[in-house]
Write a protein that holds these residues in place. Sequence first.
Motif, mmCIF file in Angstrom:
data_model
loop_
_atom_site.group_PDB
_atom_site.id
_atom_site.type_symbol
_atom_site.label_atom_id
_atom_site.label_comp_id
_atom_site.label_asym_id
_atom_site.label_seq_id
_atom_site.Cartn_x
_atom_site.Cartn_y
_atom_site.Cartn_z
ATOM 1 N N GLN A 411 37.237 -31.838 73.544
ATOM 2 C CA GLN A 411 36.207 -32.660 74.184
ATOM 3 C C GLN A 411 35.991 -33.887 73.326
ATOM 4 O O GLN A 411 35.765 -33.788 72.118
ATOM 5 N N VAL A 451 38.844 -32.958 78.055
ATOM 6 C CA VAL A 451 37.799 -33.539 78.895
ATOM 7 C C VAL A 451 37.227 -34.773 78.205
ATOM 8 O O VAL A 451 37.105 -34.822 76.981
ATOM 9 N N ASP A 453 34.124 -37.128 77.643
ATOM 10 C CA ASP A 453 32.668 -37.258 77.797
ATOM 11 C C ASP A 453 32.209 -38.710 77.722
ATOM 12 O O ASP A 453 31.008 -38.992 77.806
ATOM 13 N N ALA A 460 28.431 -35.137 77.919
ATOM 14 C CA ALA A 460 28.914 -34.153 76.948
ATOM 15 C C ALA A 460 28.279 -32.789 77.184
ATOM 16 O O ALA A 460 28.962 -31.757 77.142
ATOM 17 N N LEU A 463 29.838 -31.256 80.408
ATOM 18 C CA LEU A 463 31.210 -30.787 80.215
ATOM 19 C C LEU A 463 31.248 -29.537 79.336
ATOM 20 O O LEU A 463 32.099 -28.664 79.531
ATOM 21 N N LEU A 467 33.195 -26.089 80.239
ATOM 22 C CA LEU A 467 34.201 -25.439 79.408
ATOM 23 C C LEU A 467 33.801 -24.012 79.060
ATOM 24 O O LEU A 467 34.651 -23.115 79.003
ATOM 25 N N VAL A 476 37.079 -24.961 71.151
ATOM 26 C CA VAL A 476 37.016 -26.376 71.491
ATOM 27 C C VAL A 476 37.102 -27.192 70.207
ATOM 28 O O VAL A 476 36.432 -26.884 69.212
ATOM 29 N N PRO A 479 33.027 -32.413 69.701
ATOM 30 C CA PRO A 479 33.202 -33.747 70.270
ATOM 31 C C PRO A 479 33.436 -34.820 69.207
ATOM 32 O O PRO A 479 33.543 -34.503 68.030
#
Length: 760
Positions: A411, A451, A453, A460, A463, A467, A476, A479
Amino acid sequence: MEPLRSSDPSRIAGHRLLGRLGAGGMGVVYLARSPVGPLVALKVLQAEYAEEEGFKERFRREVAVARRITSRWAVPVVDADADARAPWLATAFVPGPSLAEAVTAYGPLTGRGLRLLGGRLALALSEVHRAGLVHRDLKPGNVLLAHDGPRLIDFGIARAPEDTVLTATGLVVGTPGYLSPEQALGQGEGTVGPPSDLFSLGCVLAFAATGRPPFGSGPVDALLYRAVHDSPDLDGVPASVLEVVRRCLEKDPERRPVAEDVVRELAEDGAEEGGDAPGWLPEAVTRLIAERSTAALGLPDVDNTQVAVAEDPAGRPEGTAGESAAAAPDGVAGGTAPDGDGSAGAGEDTAKDTADDAAGRGPGRRRLLLAGGAVVLAAGGGTGLWALTRGEDRRPGATSSGRASYTLAAQGDLSGEHRETGRAQERGLRLAVEEFNARTGRPYDLRAEVVDDKGDPATAARLAKELTADASVLAVVGPSTDATAEAALPAYDAALLPVVAVSPGAITLANGGFRSFLHARLPDTLMPFYLAPYLRGPGRSRTIGIINDRAGDAYAWEISSTISRLLQKDRYPSVPKVVGLLRADFGPAVDAMVAGGADSVVYAGPHDRAALIARTLRERDFTGARVSGPALLDPRFLSAAREAAEGWVIAAPVVDASVKPEARTFATAYGRRYGQAPPRWAAEAYDVSGMLLKALSTLPKGRRTREDLLAAVRAATYRGITKAFAFQPNAASLVIDGTGVFLWRVERGRFVYAGPAPLA
């Protein structure tokens, strides 16, 4: 107002609930129609708090305190019950926004509006103080706006100065950023009196005038420190209220005015008079108040909300929002609706939908959405809902090869301001997954899901929920930024989905208590431990200047305060300076720093403002060392500062994989795959992906779950191409081993990697 949820009661002690005004850790505030007609804000506390020793007595004290305040400019208590299973308190409903909401959405108030705001809040405080009380939590969120003036709310921690229940030494009570120095110090009995409220009033007026708190924002300890030691940032406060604000913000309580003095000084334009005050608010805020008042008039009245509801002896209603729990569709009332809040999309409802439903004018969209959620669940079961919400079934399972399949997700910001960082991390993860899938005899297949964001916190958070709903996703990476990480982590934590961040640097992320979060870099607050040795050694500095740029918010505070403490501890000479958020001229700060003997400078702030100080230093022919933290490792600093950027040194937790010997194989593979040298943060993302894959390979087939993967990563040490990864027990932070931070220097208009940063 948000719609009621299926778990909410429909009535409390004769008050018909119409919607939610807000919610927090202690409970929920509802909009309700009282038994005699008027609208009220009904504050309901969670039942478990009532079981705590002394809680009901404290709640009774709150009610008693609030009832002692009868000022027109304070919201009155209408009713309360401290002995109910879930204690509640009802106050008059004000159909206007809070000062915080209005200023954030529509901008600061005008000079006249500020005078009226300050004068009438001072009138409310004068009555609070005459009653022998101190409010203790005056802030923009506790000021509601009406057409004729402000209303002070929330006397939950108001106390007499001698009351020791909440003023024990060392306990800070109130909201950081609006606390007085005596509150910030937590000195205890007798130190927090009426002058404390006047300090908070000064903070509120400064916010109303500029749109920002006078002591900035950021970590709690930073805000408390600034309240005690720093000068307030009053750039932009109109002259008509500036002197009053400045006097309210005196550090010494005895030098502050009393509330009556503020009333007199702001009395121009009828600030202390009653009645309407047309034009005191921006037109958009006045229109918002009118719209909310009109909407309130359209809510169900007392006659058409009389619905029989059984209550238990403790006063706890058995009914729910418009229907009983027993009548709710299976799988919905229990909180299994698609959007996860028990309302199957109730977040899209409007107040009108709820009102129509309650008044019997139709089923209402909320009830239809509940029914729709039940149909989806009944028709397709879990798989049908999965296909509807995700587009395809991605639960762990066998691929066409017969092997199990799992997903690693990335992400990040792929199209916004930080897209270079997001794309680098995406490619680092993809390369690790592709290399794994190229192995013969691998026990399972991997899939990379990415993904975007866009660097937006709201996106964010959304998403992250998507997920977590994908059961095939085991971890993940991301971010990209502090803000998006802060927004996304609650969703990941709720699902215990491991999330590994490589570029966000805020220490608050690691200290947030998130169980599944792993901070795979050293935070910004530790960069000074590497900058200070550089300045003392290669930088040849005898006296270090420190510029704390308020525009850098928490990042600037973390770096400037840490290096200040380091130098003070070692008794190393330093000259600290603070630059206000709105000040674009760094000349006075630089001149004062140089006059104080500084022969080097540490800049703590954002890249765009760094260009301003870089040019100022060049204009002053400053030849000493100039250093900063990771925020300056941005091409925009180079383009804005141009030749003034030459020679700056940056400490950052990121390598240049194209020149680091351990990363040579990775750099070659990256070049073959993407046709360019690996950018910053690609190798770090590749490393943490490898760390996750190694931990996954240690798990037996039946235990390749999110929780088991998280435990395996925490228990292991992974030697990557950028550094070693080992996490502190029961914490999100890396073990500090002296590595993981690197120096970069600006040479000939570009960033040049200079290798590991010294720690001693």
